[in-house]
Design a protein around this motif. Structure first.
Motif, PDB file in Angstrom:
ATOM      1  N   VAL A   1       0.873  -1.170   0.000  1.00  0.00           N
ATOM      2  CA  VAL A   1       0.000   0.000   0.000  1.00  0.00           C
ATOM      3  C   VAL A   1       0.912   1.222   0.000  1.00  0.00           C
ATOM      4  CG1 VAL A   1      -1.739   1.304   1.276  1.00  0.00           C
ATOM      5  CG2 VAL A   1      -1.856  -1.200   1.222  1.00  0.00           C
ATOM      6  N   TYR A   2       0.687   2.107  -0.965  1.00  0.00           N
ATOM      7  CA  TYR A   2       1.514   3.310  -1.106  1.00  0.00           C
ATOM      8  C   TYR A   2       0.759   4.478  -0.492  1.00  0.00           C
ATOM      9  CZ  TYR A   2       5.283   5.947  -3.494  1.00  0.00           C
ATOM     10  OH  TYR A   2       6.396   6.705  -3.794  1.00  0.00           O
ATOM     11  N   LYS A   3       1.296   5.009   0.603  1.00  0.00           N
ATOM     12  CA  LYS A   3       0.698   6.151   1.278  1.00  0.00           C
ATOM     13  C   LYS A   3       1.476   7.423   0.948  1.00  0.00           C
ATOM     14  CE  LYS A   3      -1.041   3.456   5.225  1.00  0.00           C
ATOM     15  NZ  LYS A   3      -1.117   3.339   6.711  1.00  0.00           N
ATOM     16  N   GLY A   4       0.779   8.536   0.896  1.00  0.00           N
ATOM     17  CA  GLY A   4       1.440   9.803   0.588  1.00  0.00           C
ATOM     18  C   GLY A   4       1.933   9.878  -0.838  1.00  0.00           C
ATOM     19  N   TRP A   5       1.260   9.185  -1.729  1.00  0.00           N
ATOM     20  CA  TRP A   5       1.621   9.195  -3.150  1.00  0.00           C
ATOM     21  C   TRP A   5       1.078  10.435  -3.851  1.00  0.00           C
ATOM     22  CZ3 TRP A   5      -2.480   9.604  -6.448  1.00  0.00           C
ATOM     23  CH2 TRP A   5      -3.741   9.274  -5.915  1.00  0.00           C
ATOM     24  N   GLN A   6       0.017  11.013  -3.322  1.00  0.00           N
ATOM     25  CA  GLN A   6      -0.708  12.069  -4.014  1.00  0.00           C
ATOM     26  C   GLN A   6       0.047  13.400  -3.979  1.00  0.00           C
ATOM     27  OE1 GLN A   6      -1.560  10.731  -1.066  1.00  0.00           O
ATOM     28  NE2 GLN A   6      -2.857  12.079   0.174  1.00  0.00           N
ATOM     29  N   SER A   7      -0.226  14.226  -4.966  1.00  0.00           N
ATOM     30  CA  SER A   7       0.357  15.562  -5.011  1.00  0.00           C
ATOM     31  C   SER A   7      -0.029  16.321  -3.750  1.00  0.00           C
ATOM     32  CB  SER A   7      -0.162  16.314  -6.242  1.00  0.00           C
ATOM     33  OG  SER A   7       0.361  17.628  -6.279  1.00  0.00           O
ATOM     34  N   GLY A   8       0.963  16.854  -3.075  1.00  0.00           N
ATOM     35  CA  GLY A   8       0.700  17.557  -1.821  1.00  0.00           C
ATOM     36  C   GLY A   8       0.992  16.719  -0.595  1.00  0.00           C
ATOM     37  N   GLY A   9       1.242  15.415  -0.777  1.00  0.00           N
ATOM     38  CA  GLY A   9       1.653  14.592   0.343  1.00  0.00           C
ATOM     39  C   GLY A   9       0.535  13.867   1.061  1.00  0.00           C
ATOM     40  N   LEU A  10       0.917  13.137   2.099  1.00  0.00           N
ATOM     41  CA  LEU A  10       0.033  12.201   2.786  1.00  0.00           C
ATOM     42  C   LEU A  10      -1.252  12.837   3.281  1.00  0.00           C
ATOM     43  CD1 LEU A  10      -0.395   9.372   4.044  1.00  0.00           C
ATOM     44  CD2 LEU A  10       0.921  10.155   6.029  1.00  0.00           C
ATOM     45  N   TYR A  11      -1.196  14.072   3.732  1.00  0.00           N
ATOM     46  CA  TYR A  11      -2.375  14.687   4.343  1.00  0.00           C
ATOM     47  C   TYR A  11      -3.003  15.769   3.472  1.00  0.00           C
ATOM     48  CZ  TYR A  11      -1.127  12.028   8.444  1.00  0.00           C
ATOM     49  OH  TYR A  11      -0.842  10.993   9.302  1.00  0.00           O
ATOM     50  N   ASN A  12      -2.756  15.700   2.180  1.00  0.00           N
ATOM     51  CA  ASN A  12      -3.489  16.559   1.253  1.00  0.00           C
ATOM     52  C   ASN A  12      -4.797  15.840   0.921  1.00  0.00           C
ATOM     53  OD1 ASN A  12      -4.228  18.566  -0.512  1.00  0.00           O
ATOM     54  ND2 ASN A  12      -2.933  17.827  -2.190  1.00  0.00           N
ATOM     55  N   LEU A  13      -5.798  16.087   1.749  1.00  0.00           N
ATOM     56  CA  LEU A  13      -7.053  15.342   1.703  1.00  0.00           C
ATOM     57  C   LEU A  13      -8.233  16.289   1.555  1.00  0.00           C
ATOM     58  CD1 LEU A  13      -6.335  12.909   4.709  1.00  0.00           C
ATOM     59  CD2 LEU A  13      -6.215  12.337   2.275  1.00  0.00           C
ATOM     60  N   PRO A  14      -9.283  15.838   0.845  1.00  0.00           N
ATOM     61  CA  PRO A  14      -9.481  14.532   0.202  1.00  0.00           C
ATOM     62  C   PRO A  14      -8.759  14.443  -1.148  1.00  0.00           C
ATOM     63  CG  PRO A  14     -11.388  15.915  -0.177  1.00  0.00           C
ATOM     64  CD  PRO A  14     -10.477  16.698   0.731  1.00  0.00           C
ATOM     65  N   ILE A  15      -8.627  13.213  -1.632  1.00  0.00           N
ATOM     66  CA  ILE A  15      -8.016  12.972  -2.937  1.00  0.00           C
ATOM     67  C   ILE A  15      -9.140  12.801  -3.957  1.00  0.00           C
ATOM     68  CG2 ILE A  15      -6.398  11.565  -4.250  1.00  0.00           C
ATOM     69  CD1 ILE A  15      -5.419  10.437  -1.540  1.00  0.00           C
ATOM     70  N   SER A  16      -9.158  13.650  -4.973  1.00  0.00           N
ATOM     71  CA  SER A  16     -10.208  13.548  -5.986  1.00  0.00           C
ATOM     72  C   SER A  16      -9.643  13.414  -7.395  1.00  0.00           C
ATOM     73  CB  SER A  16     -11.129  14.773  -5.925  1.00  0.00           C
ATOM     74  OG  SER A  16     -10.399  15.962  -6.118  1.00  0.00           O
ATOM     75  N   LYS A  17      -8.323  13.263  -7.479  1.00  0.00           N
ATOM     76  CA  LYS A  17      -7.705  13.136  -8.800  1.00  0.00           C
ATOM     77  C   LYS A  17      -6.476  12.253  -8.703  1.00  0.00           C
ATOM     78  CE  LYS A  17      -6.037  15.911 -12.688  1.00  0.00           C
ATOM     79  NZ  LYS A  17      -5.750  17.284 -13.181  1.00  0.00           N
TER      80      LYS A  17
END
Length: 758
Positions: A439-455
């Motif tokens: 499980v890859y955490k913090g993969w999204q642009s902005g890092g682990l706590y850039n929530l919610p992820i919609s893209k």
């Protein structure tokens, strides 16, 4: 509050022919029917009862000898049902062995007051609300209650009305091939007074009760993975027992509390384990009779109560308590010190309430039999599907990027890039470790706590979206499943506009989750429709790239009451909305779920973060792997992270005992880089430190799994010498020795803190 249709938590068969099928026996220790949790729905067993002949008096009275003042009422293929008309208490008798359990006390200990005596005898116990007081008791002994009892082929129904308080309900009781079903239809609950309201309802709260140590055995506590409270004389040691809200605390009513902090900054206490499954039970091992209680309807707003003797009274009891209304505190201004009002919920929650008591006899009258019964029950009603692939995998989770405070705003902290993961996979493959789930955490642009992820947009610090997509596809070609992590519940008000679409508590104040961290100090909760919106966008953009592995969190383990646009929503509505959301996502993705509540198990390809321990409440006598016994052989189950366990040897043995696969939380870089981030609690994660441990665990645990793959656990024994013996239905036995010395069981010698497979 507006009433609206709620999708059933469990799927109800549309075919009328299924009524006959579900009314019969289940293979093994399963259920003879299934009631689905759904607003204003009719259970299949109730459909059967409606078609029966009814009588205003007991047609079977005198057909069999009474048992402790209870007259014979009905029978199924395996059990006899007896009932006392005064308090509607029942006795369930095993037709084959003659053993029985009562729902009320057989004699007065002459120490309990009149309220407790009534509670110990009544089929229904209510706490009602009058003004600010929500602790008053209504029962069938002390109050003037109009009763209209109708007998049926399989039991009885009782229409009850408390004349003083002007509320009432109908209790439906039927004997089934596997035990007893007790149910209160939502539409039967009435409240005609503007002074008294129903707060909670308990159905047969003293089923299987025993006095002090009159019986040998124990009670099942659904704390974490599972625990037992023995039926020995507690000698007044405990003033209370276990009380746990099913599926965790309702944050919609959660009051602010003072946290235990170090230097006023660091949170020192972890939360207690949740009640993940709506079950409880009692076993009388000397009489070889037991029951597993399953809360079939109303579980989303109910608690499990397990109290040993000495906790208020000298009787042992385990039961479910359903919540219909609560009092709450409403602040009168934004200044919390200026005052508040105590308010009763304007509308009670709506759901049928039902408890199924699955009885067990002889060698099945124990906690293993309860686990087998629950597994069979869930498979029968379609809430569990046995996985085709039972192969072993080591779970290796990676942290991609975090954020730390920097001058103005934050800056990126890269912990594990796409290339780093490729390198780690390659090194482990060369060392013989190829069976991996990640499980890859913090993969999204902005890092682990850039929530919610919609893209589906990967952070450039780990290599960007294209590189991540290639990694997922290449890993799949090598037999490695790499899942992207998404907390679909939380929103970060520092990175997203949280003015709209966030949940407010029943008092219309926003629920704020404090982190006590250095960068983002609080998160808010999304309403289900917003979680659905963000998830839908993410899944569409993700799957359009030809990848569809998703690890879902947040909404998998939280349901709560909330208000939105001035309208109140109960846990039933929020929970069923979540079920709809997860069901939809599961149709287009391979879905693994982080510590999912039982109503989501049908969507899970794997169970992540299984608790292997309990909350260690002092009242609990023994921890047991109840949930592991249920799920082993059904779906892959992965542990909490090994690297955060203090006693790794014991934790390893727990995985051997429970058939759980290991989990590691890894970074390529040193965890020292996280000291100024919200992940500062990750004190040890560097891959180079854990490489050898990963290889060793994979070698040993995969060898154990080769012997047990696809098999169910049929017996689990706790020996007095510190050894636990686990038996699988393919004949394999595993001996785990937790003692500090060599032990011998069944002629098998097990070294100290070790295990043997036979």
């Amino acid at each position: 509050m507006a009433t609206r249709w709620i999708k059933p938590i469990y799927k109800i068969a549309a075919s009328v022919a299924m009524v006959t099928v579900l009314a019969g026996s289940v293979v093994g220790c399963g259920s003879s029917g299934s009631i689905k949790e759904v607003e204003n729905a009719v259970s299949l067993d109730a459909v059967q009862v409606v078609a029966q002949k009814s009588y205003t008096s007991n047609p079977n009275a005198g057909a069999k000898s009474d048992i402790n003042g209870h007259a014979f009422v009905a029978e199924s293929s395996n059990y006899n049902l007896y009932m006392n008309e005064e308090d509607l208490s029942v006795v369930v008798e095993d037709k084959n062995t003659g053993a029985f359990m009562e729902s009320s006390i057989s004699y007065d200990d002459e120490q309990s007051n009149y309220l407790w005596l009534a509670a110990m005898k009544s089929a229904i116990v209510i706490t009602y609300i009058s003004g600010n007081d929500d602790t008053k008791q209504a029962d069938l002994i002390n109050d003037n209650v109009n009763k209209e009892i109708t007998y049926t082929e399989y039991g009885f129904t009782a229409k009850l009305y408390w004349t003083k308080y002007q509320f009432g309900l109908t209790l439906e009781v039927s004997i089934t091939d596997d035990g007893l079903l007790a149910r209160i239809p939502d539409e039967s609950i009435i409240e005609n007074s503007e002074t008294y309201y129903i707060g909670t309802i308990s159905i047969y709260p003293f089923m299987g009760t025993s006095y002090l140590d009159d019986k040998e055995g124990y009670m099942l506590v659904p704390d974490g993975n599972g625990a037992l409270i023995y039926l020995n004389d507690k000698e007044g040691a405990y003033s209370v027992g276990f009380s746990g809200t099913i599926y965790g605390t309702d944050t919609g009513f959660k009051e602010s509390s003072v946290e235990t902090l170090l230097w006023d900054k660091y949170k020192m206490l972890t939360s207690s384990e949740r009640v993940i499954a709506p079950v409880f039970g009692i076993a009388h091992t000397d009489d070889k009779i037991a029951f597993l209680g399953i809360v079939e309807e109303g579980s989303m707003r109910a608690t499990i109560e397990v109290h040993p003797n000495g906790a208020f009274v000298n009787y042992n009891r385990a039961f479910a308590k359903f919540v219909l209304r609560k009092n709450y505190t409403q602040p009168t201004s934004n200044n919390s010190t200026s005052g508040s009002l105590h308010i009763t919920e304007a509308e009670r929650s709506h759901s049928n309430l039902a408890v199924r008591f699955v009885f067990l006899s002889d060698d099945d009258a124990n906690y293993t039999g309860m686990a087998v019964a629950y597994r069979n029950y869930l498979i029968k009603i379609g809430e569990l599907t046995v996985a085709e692939d039972t192969s072993y995998n080591t779970r290796l989770d990676f942290l991609g990027t975090e954020r730390e405070t920097f001058l103005i705003g934050t800056r990126r902290v890269v912990m594990t890039s796409v290339d780093d993961i490729r390198e780690i996979y390659s090194e482990l493959e060369a060392s013989g470790v190829q069976d991996i789930l990640s499980v890859y955490k913090g993969w999204q642009s902005g890092g682990l706590y850039n929530l919610p992820i919609s893209k589906y947009k990967a952070d450039s610090g780990i290599g960007g979206t294209g590189e991540l997509t290639d990694l997922i596809k290449d890993a799949a070609a090598d037999g490695i499943d790499l899942y992207l992590y998404d907390d679909a519940l939380r929103i970060n008000p520092d990175t997203h506009n949280s003015t709209f679409n966030v949940a407010k508590q029943i008092n219309k104040r926003r629920y704020v989750e404090k982190t006590y961290s250095k960068v983002y100090d609080e998160f808010l909760y999304l309403i289900p429709l917003r979680s659905d919106y963000a998830l839908d966008k993410l899944v569409k953009s993700y799957t359009s790239k030809g990848v569809n592995n998703l690890a879902l969190a947040g909404i998998t383990s939280n349901i709560f009451s909330y208000t939105y646009n001035g309208e109140a929503f109960t846990r039933y509505e929020e929970g069923n909305d979540i079920i709809n959301v997860v069901d939809e996502v599961a149709q287009s993705t391979n879905l693994v779920l982080e510590q999912p509540n039982a109503y989501l198990w049908h969507d899970a390809k794997a169970f992540l973060d299984m608790p292997l321990y309990t909350s260690s409440y002092i009242v609990e006598d023994e921890s047991i792997p109840f949930l592991s016994l249920v799920l082993k052989g059904v779906m892959p189950v992965y542990s909490d992270y090994v690297n955060f366990e203090a006693n790794k040897t014991e934790f390893f043995l727990k995985m051997v005992e429970t058939g759980t696969y290991p989990s590691f939380y890894l970074t390529k870089e040193s965890s020292e880089l996280l000291i100024n981030t919200n992940s500062s609690d990750i004190y040890s994660s560097q891959y180079s430190i854990y490489k050898d441990m990963i290889i060793e665990y994979a070698e040993q645990l995969s060898a154990v799994n080769e012997k047990t793959a696809g098999a169910f656990i049929t017996a689990h024994e706790i020996m007095s010498n510190g050894v636990r013996v686990v038996t699988y239905d393919n004949g394999v036995k595993i001996y785990v020795n937790y003692s500090e010395s060599e032990q011998s069981v069944d002629g098998v010698t097990i070294e100290a803190m070790s295990y043997e497979v036979r």
